[in-house]
Design an enzyme around this catalytic site. Structure first.
Site, PDB file in Angstrom:
ATOM      1  N   ASP A   1       0.841  -1.201   0.000  1.00  0.00           N
ATOM      2  CA  ASP A   1       0.000   0.000   0.000  1.00  0.00           C
ATOM      3  C   ASP A   1       0.875   1.250   0.000  1.00  0.00           C
ATOM      4  O   ASP A   1       2.025   1.210   0.432  1.00  0.00           O
ATOM      5  CB  ASP A   1      -0.879   0.025   1.253  1.00  0.00           C
ATOM      6  CG  ASP A   1      -1.845  -1.141   1.296  1.00  0.00           C
ATOM      7  OD1 ASP A   1      -2.148  -1.704   0.232  1.00  0.00           O
ATOM      8  OD2 ASP A   1      -2.286  -1.493   2.408  1.00  0.00           O
TER       9      ASP A   1
HETATM   10  N1  URA Z   1      -1.097  -5.982   3.822  1.00  0.00           N
HETATM   11  C1  URA Z   1      -1.617  -4.741   3.848  1.00  0.00           C
HETATM   12  O1  URA Z   1      -2.671  -4.506   4.427  1.00  0.00           O
HETATM   13  N2  URA Z   1      -0.947  -3.761   3.226  1.00  0.00           N
HETATM   14  C2  URA Z   1       0.229  -3.936   2.601  1.00  0.00           C
HETATM   15  O2  URA Z   1       0.802  -2.987   2.053  1.00  0.00           O
HETATM   16  C3  URA Z   1       0.767  -5.242   2.583  1.00  0.00           C
HETATM   17  C4  URA Z   1       0.080  -6.253   3.203  1.00  0.00           C
END
Ligand code: URA
Length: 258
Positions: A102
């Site tokens: 993310d």
């Molecule tokens: N899980 C998440 O919620 N976000 C990420 O960036 C990676 C794994």
């Protein structure tokens, strides 16, 4: 491989410029003039010349990148910095991130030009473990940890999501731990956060569903405010890399991922 791709990955020019070079008769393959940018070449034995210069392909590249928050896991974007904006390479380099983090997630991200390597690491049936360090509002007692390891519902029509392991590192009140939390503002929380429980820990999963860790912890009443990936398989983020820095994987590191 396509002729225009090969030249783009071997030079600092854009694909568009290279296509024009090809169409204008500036490119030969084994001394034969080729005018079609999509022509297939054999990168192992053909000799490609552009403007009279032999194009040497850099071969397969594998990097470890310390992704900072605010950077998106893509190769180009109109409004945000992408992973490739941190790399000192031409935009036709063929490099791309392996999987996705993310925008606000930090930590270990692999960047390569090797599609097969990427598919192998991303294939859920290979069960490659990814470990994340988190800070969350909420508490994680034994029962919730067991639920996470047995599998939790994180979306309609989705299979249960399971943690391979979950370890609590620190727990207490926000007031007492906020200086350690790496987290600047409490948004969207209506009550006074100071007396709310907060927890940090490590969670390991083998899949890569969208927002998976955040959704898993949310399903047991924990709201992640900081997330950092620290390892993929046996490869651990090199903490000497500052956020936004990258380095090539060593031969040993690469072998450990195979
Ligand atoms: N899980 C998440 O919620 N976000 C990420 O960036 C990676 C794994």
């Amino acid at each position: 491989m396509r002729l225009d791709k090969y030249i783009a990955e071997s030079s600092s020019d854009t694909r568009k410029v290279i296509r024009n070079y090809i169409k204008e008769g500036n490119v030969t393959v084994n001394d034969r003039l080729i005018l079609d940018p999509a022509a297939e070449i054999n990168e192992n034995c053909d000799t490609i010349k552009c403007l009279g210069k032999v194009m040497k392909h850099p071969g397969k590249m594998y990097y470890m990148f310390h992704k900072p928050g605010g950077c998106i896991t893509a190769t180009k974007d109109e409004s945000s910095l992408t992973v490739l904006d941190y790399f000192n390479v031409s935009n036709g380099s063929g490099l791309f991130p392996v999987g996705r983090l993310d925008k606000d997630t930090e930590g270990l991200l692999l960047v390569t030009n090797d599609g097969e390597f990427c598919h192998r690491l991303m294939d859920p049936s290979k069960k490659v473990e990814k470990t994340y360090y988190f800070w969350a509002f909420g508490s994680l007692d034994q029962k919730k940890k067991e639920q996470l390891q047995e599998g939790v519902m994180i979306g309609v029509n989705e299979e249960l999501a399971k943690a391979e392991s979950i370890i609590v590192d620190e727990e207490g009140k926000y007031l007492d731990l906020k200086n350690k939390m790496n987290f600047e503002s409490v948004k969207g929380i209506k009550i006074n956060p100071n007396y709310q429980p907060v927890t940090s820990g490590y969670i390991t999963i083998t899949e890569g569903r969208k927002h998976q860790v955040k959704r898993m912890l949310k399903s047991v009443g924990c709201y992640i405010v900081y997330l950092k990936r620290i390892s993929i398989g046996s490869l651990v983020l090199d903490e000497t890399l500052k956020k936004g820095e990258y380095r090539e994987l060593t031969t040993e590191e690469l072998k450990s991922l195979y």
